[in-house]
Scaffold this active site. Structure first.
Site: not given
Length: 359
Positions: A19, A259
């Protein structure tokens, strides 16, 4: 000189590698494009190793939240980005509503997925129905792998950096234990189901594992205690984002998670295996399958991903030279497709400046 728009980026740290990593890369790329950024984050501690030059950095302010302090003294931002479904504090929103005539461009930057619904949702409005900003509108912005999505984060000098990278020098400095003829493999994961099988397959070979700190190292240490003959491996220290990129470029095979590191593995153009973030409702299964379809992954790479992620039983495919060669061709073809598309930062800037919802 930072003469562009002022961006407020909000980040709640769930996985501080991913994040915060995405938000910091985005902040830097916006700054490099001439914009100013305030990065509001509830736990910025990982920036100490991820971005040791974070403070001070002209054009970027790192600020704590949700305790946003005296909002009355803040210059109003042109763009708000809620990263990964976090919510801007009501006090911050209320001050903005009371002090300006026009709302900022308000973007909900979503999670990355290759699923078919992503292009349909990308860019859609989301009216605010209650609270101090009632009547304002947010916009969904979806990163993605195709031209009808928001694209992926990519630095403007990425190819130049890669072309100037000396793989041999890096390996000599970071992997002195690598035997002649051995392959260098990076391990950045959670606690994958397939880890014991991978270690058993590598035991007795000249290959060497570079294990990243935190959960990957803990998982590795636990797994090797059960092995009579563990593979050759060594632990890496925490590194900044440039150092992580270089590790991916230097290795013959990369195991990545989440990610941010998936995107970096794609840009590296080397064979990789993705440990997708597991979800209790198994929604990550469909997400992984959609990605493998977009990747045009060969059967061996599909089976390895499913078994690595605990979605399918059976032995991991053998990492022999023909298998890795097929995976490398797949990764490089995917990289070429992505290079033909606009990156995420460039699309965000165009979106913020476009008529209808721009500034």
């Amino acid at each position: 000189m930072q003469s562009g728009l002022l961006w407020d980026i909000f980040c709640t740290v769930i996985d501080n590698h991913g994040d915060l990593g995405v938000c910091w890369r985005l902040s830097r790329q916006l700054r490099d494009a001439g914009h100013r950024v305030r990065l509001w984050v509830d736990d910025a501690s990982a920036l100490a190793w991820m971005a040791p030059a974070a403070a001070p950095m002209p054009g970027i302010e790192v600020k704590p939240w949700p305790q946003v302090g005296d909002t009355a003294t803040l210059p109003p931002a042109d763009v708000w980005i809620e990263a990964f479904a976090c919510e801007i504090p009501d006090a911050f929103v209320a001050h903005a509503v009371a002090s300006r005539r026009q709302q900022p461009v308000w973007i909900n930057l979503e999670y990355l997925s290759a699923e078919a619904w992503v292009p349909r949702m990308h860019g859609l409005p989301s009216p605010v129905m209650s609270g101090p900003a009632k009547g304002w509108t947010k916009r969904f912005f979806y990163p993605g792998f195709t031209a009808d999505t928001g694209g992926l984060l990519r630095e403007t000098d990425l190819l130049q950096r890669q072309n100037g990278f000396d793989r041999t020098v890096w390996r000599a400095a970071h992997a002195p234990h690598l035997a002649s003829g051995g392959r260098l493999i990076s391990l950045f994961c959670y606690e994958p189901t397939g880890l014991p099988q991978l270690l058993a397959q590598l035991a007795g070979t000249p290959d060497h594992l570079l294990v990243t700190p935190g959960r990957p190292l803990a998982a590795m240490q636990q797994a090797v205690t059960r092995m009579a003959q563990p593979p050759s491996w060594s632990a890496l220290p925490y590194t900044d984002q440039e150092g992580f990129d270089e590790m991916l470029w230097a290795c013959d095979l990369n195991f990545v998670r989440g990610e941010d590191s998936l995107v970096r593995a794609l840009w590296a153009g080397q064979p990789f295996v993705w440990h997708i973030y597991p979800q209790d409702d198994h929604a990550h299964h469909a997400k992984l399958e959609a990605f493998l379809d977009w990747l045009q992954a060969p059967d061996s790479l599909r089976r390895f991903h499913r078994q690595w992620n605990g979605m399918e039983a059976g032995a991991l495919p053998v990492l022999d030279p023909p298998t890795l060669a097929a995976w490398r061709s797949c990764a490089q073809a995917a990289r070429q497709r992505l290079l033909a598309q606009q990156g995420l930062t460039r699309q965000l800037i165009a979106f913020a400046q476009s008529p209808g919802h721009g500034v």
